[in-house]
Design a protein around this motif. Sequence first.
Motif, short mmCIF file in Angstrom:
data_model
loop_
_atom_site.label_atom_id
_atom_site.label_comp_id
_atom_site.label_asym_id
_atom_site.label_seq_id
_atom_site.Cartn_x
_atom_site.Cartn_y
_atom_site.Cartn_z
N GLY A 145 0.80 -1.21 0.00
CA GLY A 145 0.00 0.00 0.00
C GLY A 145 0.84 1.26 0.00
O GLY A 145 0.39 2.31 -0.47
N MET A 146 2.05 1.17 0.52
CA MET A 146 2.93 2.34 0.56
C MET A 146 3.59 2.59 -0.79
O MET A 146 3.79 3.75 -1.20
CB MET A 146 4.00 2.14 1.63
CG MET A 146 4.82 3.37 1.91
SD MET A 146 3.81 4.64 2.70
CE MET A 146 4.95 6.01 2.64
N ASP A 147 3.94 1.52 -1.47
CA ASP A 147 4.64 1.63 -2.75
C ASP A 147 3.63 1.72 -3.88
O ASP A 147 3.02 0.72 -4.27
CB ASP A 147 5.56 0.43 -2.94
CG ASP A 147 6.51 0.59 -4.12
OD1 ASP A 147 6.03 0.96 -5.22
OD2 ASP A 147 7.70 0.31 -3.95
N LYS A 148 3.43 2.91 -4.42
CA LYS A 148 2.38 3.12 -5.42
C LYS A 148 2.60 2.28 -6.68
O LYS A 148 1.63 1.90 -7.34
CB LYS A 148 2.28 4.60 -5.78
CG LYS A 148 1.80 5.50 -4.65
CD LYS A 148 1.76 6.95 -5.07
CE LYS A 148 1.22 7.85 -3.96
NZ LYS A 148 2.10 7.88 -2.77
N ALA A 149 3.85 2.00 -7.03
CA ALA A 149 4.12 1.19 -8.22
C ALA A 149 3.68 -0.25 -8.01
O ALA A 149 3.02 -0.85 -8.87
CB ALA A 149 5.60 1.25 -8.56
N ILE A 150 4.02 -0.84 -6.87
CA ILE A 150 3.59 -2.21 -6.56
C ILE A 150 2.09 -2.26 -6.39
O ILE A 150 1.42 -3.19 -6.86
CB ILE A 150 4.30 -2.71 -5.28
CG1 ILE A 150 5.82 -2.68 -5.46
CG2 ILE A 150 3.82 -4.11 -4.92
CD1 ILE A 150 6.34 -3.54 -6.59
N MET A 151 1.54 -1.28 -5.70
CA MET A 151 0.09 -1.20 -5.51
C MET A 151 -0.64 -1.23 -6.84
O MET A 151 -1.61 -1.98 -7.03
CB MET A 151 -0.24 0.10 -4.76
CG MET A 151 -1.71 0.41 -4.60
SD MET A 151 -2.01 2.20 -4.38
CE MET A 151 -0.87 2.62 -3.08
#
Length: 365
Positions: free
Chosen positions: A132-138
């Motif tokens: 949830g913190m990493d917008k790319a992974i999200m």
Amino acid sequence: MKQTVAVICGGRSGEHEVSLASAQSIVNALDRSRFNVLPIGIDREGAWWMGPAVIDNLRKGQKPYGQRVYFLPDPTCPGLVEESTSGRQLVSVDIFFPVLHGPNGEDGTIQGLFETANVPYVGCGVLASACGMDKAIMKALFAQSDLPQLPYLVVLRGRWETAPEQVLDDVENRLGYPCFVKPANMGSSVGITKANNRAELVGAFDDAVRYDRKLVVEKGINVREIEVSVLGNDEVAASLPGEIVPAHEFYDYDAKYANAASRLLIPAPLEATVTSCFQEMAIRAFRAVDGSGLSRVDFLVDKDNGEIYINEINTLPGFTSISMYPKLWAATGIAYEQLLTRLVDLALARHREKQRNATERLPRE
């Protein structure tokens, strides 16, 4: 017997002040008939402090901030160790309530510390917090769950520093203007800039790379901003949606926390069928990152054609007096104090469930 809840705030993050504001609201509202409340503040250097005035002292920069304490990541003797003139003493804590927005707080780091110590804590676990913190992974997980998103690019700081003209060309050719540049690992709109031309895009990149090595650039459209609060573990509920009418061109840090001209429409003026659509998508997003406890899911609605796009999930949303997460639940029927108690109960239930997991290889039955 009352349970001791340690509310942890501050931290080494650009959202330090927001964390203190959220934590103060939570400390004031936790049900004193059920809980003993223990404020824990982490200063900007990462030191942990305990005491009733720690939040106020951190805000004012008054040292010492409180009583110095240390966290023990030892499951055989978990908790906090207090330094005193008589030596070191263990401070008993039943559950931890992290209110640490941004890096080193909602990115899975402190959640990993709690997991190592095998103590119950409020909110999402390591995986959901990190994703949830990493917008790319999200965004990759949202795509896997067939949640609609606006076009975007991921750019590393190293590439911006070594090949800026190529990066600018890529953004212009694939996304165009306007577009938004965001640090991948930051919240509260810190480091986010809207760019309407090449010069503004350069400034946006230069600002964002101060906060993270990974950036997300998104296509900009004329939108309404809709948010939904989510609550639960395996069984998940979604609140009524709310709409943000920002004081600025978009809902930036100042519009969220300083400018009273921003308006929150709760509930959002939506048809019942559209409301249900937002709630269903919010729950799907929560499950896509394997969330638990709480999250706020943010959406964008194209004003021209009504298309809905998921923007992001915030696994540790703000809890200030003007924060959307508790306001949405209040409108849905769960008051602030009741919401906090529900979150503690969810955390304890998840911890009990985890204790069912074997920690050594067992023979087959």
